[in-house]
Design an enzyme around this catalytic site. Structure first.
Site, PDB file in Angstrom:
ATOM      1  N   GLY A   1       7.504  -0.130  -3.732  1.00 16.62           N
ATOM      2  CA  GLY A   1       7.202   0.787  -4.812  1.00 16.62           C
ATOM      3  C   GLY A   1       7.153   2.233  -4.363  1.00 16.62           C
ATOM      4  CG  PHE A   2       4.802   4.042  -2.180  1.00 18.81           C
ATOM      5  CD1 PHE A   2       4.211   5.240  -2.562  1.00 18.81           C
ATOM      6  CD2 PHE A   2       4.126   2.854  -2.427  1.00 18.81           C
ATOM      7  CE1 PHE A   2       2.959   5.246  -3.178  1.00 18.81           C
ATOM      8  CE2 PHE A   2       2.882   2.852  -3.041  1.00 18.81           C
ATOM      9  CZ  PHE A   2       2.298   4.061  -3.420  1.00 18.81           C
TER      10      PHE A   2
ATOM     11  CG  ASN B   1       7.766  -6.453  -2.574  1.00 22.47           C
ATOM     12  OD1 ASN B   1       7.445  -5.707  -3.483  1.00 22.47           O
ATOM     13  ND2 ASN B   1       6.882  -7.201  -1.940  1.00 22.47           N
TER      14      ASN B   1
ATOM     15  CG  HIS C   1      12.048  -7.624   2.618  1.00 21.74           C
ATOM     16  ND1 HIS C   1      10.889  -8.185   3.101  1.00 21.74           N
ATOM     17  CD2 HIS C   1      11.655  -6.619   1.797  1.00 21.74           C
ATOM     18  CE1 HIS C   1       9.839  -7.557   2.585  1.00 21.74           C
ATOM     19  NE2 HIS C   1      10.292  -6.604   1.788  1.00 21.74           N
TER      20      HIS C   1
ATOM     21  CB  CYS D   1       9.841  -3.266   3.810  1.00 20.02           C
ATOM     22  SG  CYS D   1       9.367  -3.249   2.054  1.00 20.02           S
ATOM     23  CG  PHE D   2       4.330  -0.370   4.670  1.00 26.04           C
ATOM     24  CD1 PHE D   2       4.226   0.496   3.588  1.00 26.04           C
ATOM     25  CD2 PHE D   2       3.256  -0.453   5.534  1.00 26.04           C
ATOM     26  CE1 PHE D   2       3.088   1.270   3.387  1.00 26.04           C
ATOM     27  CE2 PHE D   2       2.108   0.299   5.338  1.00 26.04           C
ATOM     28  CZ  PHE D   2       2.028   1.165   4.256  1.00 26.04           C
TER      29      PHE D   2
ATOM     30  CD  GLN E   1       7.441   2.511   1.841  1.00 24.22           C
ATOM     31  OE1 GLN E   1       6.220   2.577   1.812  1.00 24.22           O
ATOM     32  NE2 GLN E   1       8.115   1.636   1.121  1.00 24.22           N
TER      33      GLN E   1
ATOM     34  CD  GLU F   1      12.320 -10.138   5.857  1.00 19.66           C
ATOM     35  OE1 GLU F   1      11.561 -10.104   4.877  1.00 19.66           O
ATOM     36  OE2 GLU F   1      12.898  -9.127   6.304  1.00 19.66           O
TER      37      GLU F   1
ATOM     38  N   GLY G   1       0.790  -1.217   0.000  1.00 23.49           N
ATOM     39  CA  GLY G   1       0.000   0.000   0.000  1.00 23.49           C
ATOM     40  C   GLY G   1       0.824   1.269   0.000  1.00 23.49           C
TER      41      GLY G   1
END
Length: 383
Positions: A304-305, A302, A358, A260-261, A264, A360, A234
């Site tokens: 996209g932002f 992985n 990532h 990752c997310f 952000q 992990e 998202g």
């Protein structure tokens, strides 16, 4: 069992800019829509498919031959396959691995994942690199390009999508520490992969995995020594409740580690902006510089932002935030995208940190596993 070629119906793939590809149905028959992205991993497709970060994305594999080792029951990173669609050039006719329990084609069909094979994935990848990630449709039910294009352009976009709650656990659970318990960590599941709490628990951490909807009271209830935010899908700009949770935790001085997310959302909690990358970073071969040590690591990505550094502030400089001094700790060597953040107190002590990739792995290289040890050191220093 593999299907005979004569029994496989034709399929089409149509991008929102009108570019189309004709091939054969792979996996479930039917129709699907999502954001077209490509993954550069030569292996690890099972982990990619079961990574919740790929929710609502149609993944194009750049490796030409996919499915060689089938699918097993040991390597999934979550409870299901999350991709909206799957695109391969040459699917393996027969899996060859002693661990294989079923073919990739069978697994996709069992879980209703619509895919396409026998198309020029190199041409498709080059198109996405030049034009950027975009909406796409795959159909074996209606192979009329014009009709599918109309439905693609009517489908949802990734910008503005709040998806983490859709992939998160519904109930909290605990992954107990291996051996002696040293710390307790509240891990907010925004799309967590199974290997993450495993790697934390191997370092003596009781990991309380909490739903994405958790409040600061839910976090404090487990009496954590630290807070962790996972990867997930998202638009971070649309994921506001978790940012507020993180700000409250930072205000209380709880040490934080995000991936990752989680990187952000950390950036947004610190007052930084985020933006959508042209085609993102996806695969297990992305070079990243850890500016705190000068070492280069090959990493699994992985996303996209990404986090945007303030205009007019050199990337080498730090910025003041309500919670301390923030700096960019990691940089992608391919395009200078920020791949990590650090938050320090005025005296230079590390308070929280995050990375965009990532550590992990699963799948991917283990170059970045040291970050879990860095988190342990942070918790020790805060104790």
């Amino acid at each position: 069992m593999p299907r005979h070629a004569s029994a496989v119906p034709p399929a089409i793939l149509v991008l929102e800019d009108g570019r189309s590809f004709h091939g054969r149905s792979y996996g479930a028959e039917g129709e699907t829509f999502g954001e077209a992205v490509f993954s550069t991993g030569m292996t690890g497709y099972q982990e990619t498919l079961t990574d919740p970060s790929y929710h609502r994305q149609v993944v194009v594999m750049t490796a030409p031959h996919v499915g060689n080792t089938g699918m097993n029951d040991e390597d999934p990173e979550s409870r299901r396959i999350w991709v909206s669609g799957y695109v391969v050039r040459d699917p393996a006719r027969v899996p060859s691995s002693w661990r294989s329990a079923r073919s990739l084609d069978d697994a996709l069909r069992e879980q209703g994942v619509v895919g396409i094979s026998d198309i020029d994935t190199r041409a498709l990848t080059r198109h996405l690199r030049e034009r950027g990630a975009m909406r796409v449709g795959i159909s074996s039910a209606d192979t009329t390009v014009e009709a599918l294009l109309e439905r693609v352009r009517a489908s949802g976009e990734m910008v503005g999508a709040n998806l983490s709650e859709a992939v998160s656990t519904a109930e909290a659970y605990v992954v107990p520490a291996v051996g002696e318990r040293r710390f307790t960590v509240a891990a907010v599941d925004l799309g967590i992969k199974a290997n993450t709490p495993r790697m934390l628990s191997e370092r003596g951490i009781d990991v309380h995995v909490l739903p994405a909807t958790s409040s600061i009271d839910d976090v404090l209830a487990v009496q954590p020594d630290g807070l962790f935010f996972s990867n997930g899908p998202g638009d971070p700009a649309a994921t506001t409740a978790q940012v507020e949770l993180l700000r409250e935790a930072l205000q209380q001085g709880i040490p934080y580690f995000g991936i990752c997310f989680g990187n952000q959302l950390f950036g947004r909690a610190l007052g930084l902006d985020t933006y959508k990358l042209k085609y993102g970073h996806r695969g297990i071969n992305q070079p990243v510089l850890d500016r705190t040590t000068g070492k280069v690591e090959v990493t699994s990505h992985n996303h996209g932002f990404a986090v945007a550094w303030p205009d007019g502030v050199p990337l080498d400089d730090s910025v003041e935030t309500p919670y301390g001094v923030a700096s960019a700790s990691h940089i992608c060597l391919n395009d200078d995208v920020i791949e990590g953040l650090e938050l320090r107190s005025p005296d230079g002590a590390l308070k929280s940190f995050s990375v965009q990739y990532h550590p992990e792995a699963a799948a991917g290289p283990h170059d970045a596993a040291y970050l879990f040890d860095r988190f342990i050191t942070l918790l020790e220093d805060d104790a």
